[in-house]
Write a protein that holds these residues in place. Structure first.
Motif, mmCIF file in Angstrom:
data_model
loop_
_atom_site.group_PDB
_atom_site.id
_atom_site.type_symbol
_atom_site.label_atom_id
_atom_site.label_comp_id
_atom_site.label_asym_id
_atom_site.label_seq_id
_atom_site.Cartn_x
_atom_site.Cartn_y
_atom_site.Cartn_z
ATOM 1 N N ALA A 85 0.817 -1.225 0.000
ATOM 2 C CA ALA A 85 0.000 0.000 0.000
ATOM 3 C C ALA A 85 0.843 1.265 0.000
ATOM 4 C CB ALA A 85 -0.923 -0.005 1.219
ATOM 5 N N ILE A 86 2.042 1.213 0.600
ATOM 6 C CA ILE A 86 2.870 2.425 0.639
ATOM 7 C C ILE A 86 3.256 2.802 -0.791
ATOM 8 C CG2 ILE A 86 4.852 3.553 1.697
ATOM 9 C CD1 ILE A 86 5.041 1.324 3.687
ATOM 10 N N ALA A 87 3.813 1.817 -1.518
ATOM 11 C CA ALA A 87 4.243 2.077 -2.894
ATOM 12 C C ALA A 87 3.060 2.471 -3.762
ATOM 13 C CB ALA A 87 4.927 0.843 -3.456
ATOM 14 N N ASN A 88 1.920 1.815 -3.537
ATOM 15 C CA ASN A 88 0.751 2.070 -4.376
ATOM 16 C C ASN A 88 0.275 3.509 -4.265
ATOM 17 O OD1 ASN A 88 -1.431 1.020 -6.104
ATOM 18 N ND2 ASN A 88 -2.708 1.513 -4.357
ATOM 19 N N SER A 89 0.475 4.121 -3.088
ATOM 20 C CA SER A 89 -0.036 5.475 -2.865
ATOM 21 C C SER A 89 1.037 6.535 -3.068
ATOM 22 C CB SER A 89 -0.579 5.579 -1.438
ATOM 23 O OG SER A 89 0.459 5.275 -0.524
ATOM 24 N N MET A 90 2.099 6.212 -3.825
ATOM 25 C CA MET A 90 3.212 7.145 -3.978
ATOM 26 C C MET A 90 2.773 8.473 -4.586
ATOM 27 S SD MET A 90 6.710 6.534 -6.085
ATOM 28 C CE MET A 90 7.633 7.898 -6.739
ATOM 29 N N PHE A 91 3.306 9.543 -4.028
ATOM 30 C CA PHE A 91 3.015 10.904 -4.486
ATOM 31 C C PHE A 91 3.518 11.083 -5.914
ATOM 32 C CE2 PHE A 91 4.105 15.428 -4.825
ATOM 33 C CZ PHE A 91 2.937 16.011 -4.381
ATOM 34 N N ASN A 92 2.651 11.559 -6.813
ATOM 35 C CA ASN A 92 3.081 11.650 -8.210
ATOM 36 C C ASN A 92 2.728 12.976 -8.870
ATOM 37 O OD1 ASN A 92 0.357 11.207 -8.260
ATOM 38 N ND2 ASN A 92 0.385 9.805 -9.986
ATOM 39 N N ASP A 93 2.543 14.027 -8.084
ATOM 40 C CA ASP A 93 2.429 15.355 -8.701
ATOM 41 C C ASP A 93 3.801 15.781 -9.217
ATOM 42 O OD1 ASP A 93 -0.180 15.453 -8.013
ATOM 43 O OD2 ASP A 93 -0.025 17.106 -6.595
#
Length: 353
Positions: A165-173
């Motif tokens: 879940a950590i990787a899945n929710s990575m910040f990508n702005d």
């Protein structure tokens, strides 16, 4: 008292403790006798040492420049309001531009952070949802991730790399900074390397073993995290910042302890010693707005900050030193007055008869 009588002619049991210094309580002991002559100077010395240290730390912290922009876009007037309900995979990404003015120039190296609020990276299920041996480049874990990663372990019968879940929710702005000079926009160079811990980049995170130049082949048979637009081997064009050793990814994987946090995003290095890194004046922040936070009432912000020898801006330590020093000094004065007024009355009573 005597021990209970032994049976027959057996040795008499005694309850008397052994004749040792410890058991007979004859160990040498030291007890301070607190007199006005020792306590009062201690209070004053602590006060006189702590107050200047506190003032120094406080002034240092206040000299750190910090500028913050909230670009969540909840206000209807905000340029990013049109992006508020963006989804993870909207193509093309929603973009918005926020213009701002720096009143003061930023002298030394500038650190650019993104900040998130109301985002709980400290939930136990979330913190555990990763496979460290997979991130360390273990080839068997790459294709068979740990059960801790569920429900982000596999997708369409393919193992997810990186799982969890950590990787899945990575910040990508994507954030870009421009300086505006007489209506001309000059981009400011943002450095994307050197933002992660050295041990993380060189020890804890490793790409799978094999042909290091062909990451696509190394990650064969895996699939990207559900929310990611691109697979892990396309995070960056540079080979030493791609895959599991991508520094933005490494920074995100070090979970924050509190629901309001900031993470280092880019570095702006000082070009020459004559010019400040960021001059006072007009700037614009270009945002590729991909990261949805509105659904959980989160906030997003961009922070520009300089640092000092004690790190970022944090006035607490200085205030704590000043407070403790002041209290000690104040108590010293109070006790001195009490001692002066009442100190010599009962001296005769202390003399033993």
């Amino acid at each position: 008292g005597g021990g209970g009588g032994g049976g027959g002619g057996a040795a008499v049991k005694t309850r008397k403790p052994d004749n040792t210094a410890f058991k007979q309580q004859r160990l040498p002991a030291w007890q301070p006798i607190l007199t006005a002559g020792t306590v009062l100077p201690a209070f004053f010395i602590i006060g006189l040492i702590f107050i200047p240290i506190g003032i120094g730390i406080f002034v240092t912290s206040n000299n750190i420049r910090e500028y913050e922009i909230d670009y969540t876009g909840t206000e209807p007037s905000s340029p990013c309001n049109k992006c508020l309900n963006v989804s993870w995979d909207s193509t093309p990404p929603c973009t918005c531009t926020i213009n701002f003015t720096l009143e003061h120039s930023f002298e030394s190296n500038v650190f650019m952070y993104y900040g998130l609020s109301n985002f709980y990276q400290n939930h136990r299920r979330y913190v555990k949802s990763r496979d460290d041996s997979q991130l360390n480049g273990d080839n068997s874990s790459l294709l068979n991730p740990s059960k801790e990663c569920e429900p982000y372990r596999t997708n369409e019968d393919k193992p997810i790399a990186p799982c969890g879940a950590i990787a899945n929710s990575m910040f990508n702005d994507t954030l870009e900074l421009y300086r505006i000079d007489n209506d001309t926009r000059t981009p400011i160079t943002l450095i994307k390397k050197g933002i992660a811990w050295w041990t993380d980049k060189n020890v804890k995170f490793r790409n799978p073993t094999g042909d290091g130049n062909n990451l696509t082949a190394l990650f064969q048979g895996t699939t990207k995290p559900v929310n990611w637009p691109k697979p892990v081997y396309m995070l960056d064009s540079e080979p030493d910042n791609n895959g599991f050793i991508n520094e933005d990814f490494i920074v995100w994987m070090r979970t924050a302890a509190l629901p309001t946090f900031r993470k280092l995003y880019r570095l702006i290095e000082r070009k020459d010693n004559l010019q400040p890194t960021l001059q006072a004046g007009k700037y614009s922040l270009d945002i590729a707005y991909n990261y949805p936070v509105h659904s959980f009432d989160g906030r997003k912000r961009m922070i520009l900050s300089t640092i000092s020898w004690m790190g970022g801006k944090n006035p607490f330590l200085g205030i704590a030193y000043i407070t403790v020093g002041s209290i000690c000094f104040f108590l010293g004065v109070v006790l001195l007055i009490i001692h002066h007024k009442y100190g010599n009355r009962n001296t005769s009573a202390d003399i033993p008869n």
